[in-house]
Design a protein around this motif. Sequence first.
Motif, PDB file in Angstrom:
ATOM      1  N   VAL A 104       0.845  -1.191   0.000  1.00 43.84           N
ATOM      2  CA  VAL A 104       0.000   0.000   0.000  1.00 43.84           C
ATOM      3  C   VAL A 104       0.882   1.243   0.000  1.00 43.84           C
ATOM      4  O   VAL A 104       2.027   1.203   0.462  1.00 43.84           O
ATOM      5  CB  VAL A 104      -0.943   0.032   1.223  1.00 43.84           C
ATOM      6  CG1 VAL A 104      -1.933  -1.119   1.173  1.00 43.84           C
ATOM      7  CG2 VAL A 104      -0.143   0.005   2.526  1.00 43.84           C
ATOM      8  N   VAL A 105       0.336   2.328  -0.513  1.00 44.33           N
ATOM      9  CA  VAL A 105       1.021   3.615  -0.512  1.00 44.33           C
ATOM     10  C   VAL A 105       0.075   4.662   0.049  1.00 44.33           C
ATOM     11  O   VAL A 105      -1.059   4.798  -0.428  1.00 44.33           O
ATOM     12  CB  VAL A 105       1.464   4.047  -1.927  1.00 44.33           C
ATOM     13  CG1 VAL A 105       2.171   5.406  -1.869  1.00 44.33           C
ATOM     14  CG2 VAL A 105       2.363   2.998  -2.570  1.00 44.33           C
ATOM     15  N   GLU A 106       0.532   5.359   1.076  1.00 42.36           N
ATOM     16  CA  GLU A 106      -0.211   6.504   1.599  1.00 42.36           C
ATOM     17  C   GLU A 106       0.437   7.777   1.061  1.00 42.36           C
ATOM     18  O   GLU A 106       1.629   8.025   1.299  1.00 42.36           O
ATOM     19  CB  GLU A 106      -0.203   6.499   3.123  1.00 42.36           C
ATOM     20  CG  GLU A 106      -1.357   5.739   3.741  1.00 42.36           C
ATOM     21  CD  GLU A 106      -2.698   6.281   3.290  1.00 42.36           C
ATOM     22  OE1 GLU A 106      -3.015   7.434   3.613  1.00 42.36           O
ATOM     23  OE2 GLU A 106      -3.432   5.558   2.598  1.00 42.36           O
ATOM     24  N   ALA A 107      -0.316   8.569   0.335  1.00 42.18           N
ATOM     25  CA  ALA A 107       0.197   9.786  -0.288  1.00 42.18           C
ATOM     26  C   ALA A 107      -0.198  11.009   0.533  1.00 42.18           C
ATOM     27  O   ALA A 107      -1.361  11.160   0.914  1.00 42.18           O
ATOM     28  CB  ALA A 107      -0.355   9.913  -1.707  1.00 42.18           C
ATOM     29  N   LYS A 108       0.773  11.879   0.798  1.00 39.54           N
ATOM     30  CA  LYS A 108       0.526  13.076   1.589  1.00 39.54           C
ATOM     31  C   LYS A 108       1.157  14.290   0.914  1.00 39.54           C
ATOM     32  O   LYS A 108       2.090  14.175   0.125  1.00 39.54           O
ATOM     33  CB  LYS A 108       1.096  12.913   3.003  1.00 39.54           C
ATOM     34  CG  LYS A 108       0.479  11.750   3.791  1.00 39.54           C
ATOM     35  CD  LYS A 108      -1.014  11.944   4.008  1.00 39.54           C
ATOM     36  CE  LYS A 108      -1.634  10.766   4.748  1.00 39.54           C
ATOM     37  NZ  LYS A 108      -3.097  10.905   4.866  1.00 39.54           N
ATOM     38  N   LYS A 109       0.690  15.465   1.278  1.00 39.67           N
ATOM     39  CA  LYS A 109       1.250  16.691   0.728  1.00 39.67           C
ATOM     40  C   LYS A 109       2.638  16.947   1.306  1.00 39.67           C
ATOM     41  O   LYS A 109       3.037  16.347   2.307  1.00 39.67           O
ATOM     42  CB  LYS A 109       0.327  17.873   1.016  1.00 39.67           C
ATOM     43  CG  LYS A 109       0.071  18.129   2.497  1.00 39.67           C
ATOM     44  CD  LYS A 109      -0.942  19.256   2.678  1.00 39.67           C
ATOM     45  CE  LYS A 109      -1.218  19.486   4.174  1.00 39.67           C
ATOM     46  NZ  LYS A 109      -2.200  20.569   4.380  1.00 39.67           N
ATOM     47  N   THR A 110       3.382  17.848   0.669  1.00 40.30           N
ATOM     48  CA  THR A 110       4.774  18.105   1.031  1.00 40.30           C
ATOM     49  C   THR A 110       4.942  18.411   2.504  1.00 40.30           C
ATOM     50  O   THR A 110       5.850  17.893   3.167  1.00 40.30           O
ATOM     51  CB  THR A 110       5.327  19.292   0.216  1.00 40.30           C
ATOM     52  OG1 THR A 110       5.175  19.013  -1.177  1.00 40.30           O
ATOM     53  CG2 THR A 110       6.792  19.535   0.528  1.00 40.30           C
ATOM     54  N   GLU A 111       4.072  19.232   3.059  1.00 38.45           N
ATOM     55  CA  GLU A 111       4.203  19.674   4.439  1.00 38.45           C
ATOM     56  C   GLU A 111       4.136  18.514   5.426  1.00 38.45           C
ATOM     57  O   GLU A 111       4.679  18.586   6.534  1.00 38.45           O
ATOM     58  CB  GLU A 111       3.120  20.703   4.779  1.00 38.45           C
ATOM     59  CG  GLU A 111       3.267  22.049   4.075  1.00 38.45           C
ATOM     60  CD  GLU A 111       2.874  22.002   2.602  1.00 38.45           C
ATOM     61  OE1 GLU A 111       2.277  20.982   2.177  1.00 38.45           O
ATOM     62  OE2 GLU A 111       3.160  22.968   1.886  1.00 38.45           O
ATOM     63  N   ALA A 112       3.493  17.423   5.025  1.00 40.88           N
ATOM     64  CA  ALA A 112       3.361  16.272   5.919  1.00 40.88           C
ATOM     65  C   ALA A 112       4.672  15.500   6.049  1.00 40.88           C
ATOM     66  O   ALA A 112       4.813  14.655   6.933  1.00 40.88           O
ATOM     67  CB  ALA A 112       2.268  15.331   5.416  1.00 40.88           C
TER      68      ALA A 112
ATOM     69  N   ALA B 140       4.451   8.501   1.338  1.00 42.96           N
ATOM     70  CA  ALA B 140       5.158   9.318   0.353  1.00 42.96           C
ATOM     71  C   ALA B 140       4.570  10.707   0.231  1.00 42.96           C
ATOM     72  O   ALA B 140       3.361  10.918   0.377  1.00 42.96           O
ATOM     73  CB  ALA B 140       5.129   8.634  -1.016  1.00 42.96           C
ATOM     74  N   THR B 141       5.457  11.664  -0.017  1.00 42.18           N
ATOM     75  CA  THR B 141       5.074  12.997  -0.476  1.00 42.18           C
ATOM     76  C   THR B 141       5.715  13.168  -1.842  1.00 42.18           C
ATOM     77  O   THR B 141       6.285  12.227  -2.394  1.00 42.18           O
ATOM     78  CB  THR B 141       5.578  14.092   0.486  1.00 42.18           C
ATOM     79  OG1 THR B 141       7.013  14.178   0.383  1.00 42.18           O
ATOM     80  CG2 THR B 141       5.193  13.796   1.920  1.00 42.18           C
ATOM     81  N   ASP B 142       5.643  14.382  -2.388  1.00 42.51           N
ATOM     82  CA  ASP B 142       6.299  14.604  -3.679  1.00 42.51           C
ATOM     83  C   ASP B 142       7.811  14.635  -3.549  1.00 42.51           C
ATOM     84  O   ASP B 142       8.528  14.552  -4.548  1.00 42.51           O
ATOM     85  CB  ASP B 142       5.796  15.901  -4.312  1.00 42.51           C
ATOM     86  CG  ASP B 142       5.935  17.085  -3.366  1.00 42.51           C
ATOM     87  OD1 ASP B 142       5.966  16.871  -2.138  1.00 42.51           O
ATOM     88  OD2 ASP B 142       5.999  18.225  -3.850  1.00 42.51           O
TER      89      ASP B 142
END
Length: 284
Positions: A61-69, A103-105
């Motif tokens: 699984v991949v949890e995607a979050k924004k940069t600030e996270a 992951a974030t960007d």
Amino acid sequence: MSPEAKAREEIDKKLVTSGWIIQDMKRLNLTAGIGVAVREFPTSTGPVDYALFVEGTPVGVVEAKKTEAGENITVVEGQSARYANSTFKWVQQDYQIRFAYEATDKLVRFTDYKDIKYRSRTVFSFHRPETLKTLLAAQDTIRNNMKHFPELDTYGFRKCQINAINNLDKSFADNRPKALVQMATGAGKTFTAITAAYRLLKYAKINRILFLVDTKSLGEQAEREFLAYTPNDDPRNFSQLYGVRRLKNSYIPNDIQICVSTIQRMYSILKGEELDEGAEEVVK
């Protein structure tokens, strides 16, 4: 574009670069390739950002979050674990979610739930589907293998070398990702390092080791010592057991386990540039 959408866009690029085929639920085709990453796949606890399938079987699984996270990305690990232990809808085969990414960007962290006392670690990017397939087929994980080094045969070793290798074994067994071995000049540091490399290859099942040096001449010396090394538990020398190569260009053969390289050459390889051998004698 929202921060979340921007992050998803970069995460998509990283997944594609790593060999994953990205799909939406509306166009689901798990036979499209060896590795398929499905956006918003439904589970018993809600949709996971990306579900990773290898040869049609869910494995991660991949949890995607924004940069600030990214500053506190480890707090998301509980969310990843929840999805990993959830039931994936419409999957009729036996499966176990073994891998999790947050992951974030700009950042990717990875957990292998098969590790004893597993914990996440930062990785350069997502693993290729073929790599996850290999990990699934292995008898155990590298971290677990490093908890079971056999006792060192100390014949021919100096006391300082024995202490260094035993303490290094213990450090690896404790899941410490970094270690420093400090020895006096003339104490046999290269011999100690080669012994440690041999044990990692044979017992921990490491795939490849990079031996970094400052100059070309030191690289040549290290290569000679690797080729001449004969372990106490095998009559064959190192080169008969494992592939050894001093890198002279950007090509790294797949059948080589020990890569000897100057810092300058490795830097040029990472930048995608060629390097004249003369530059390897310059210490910066």
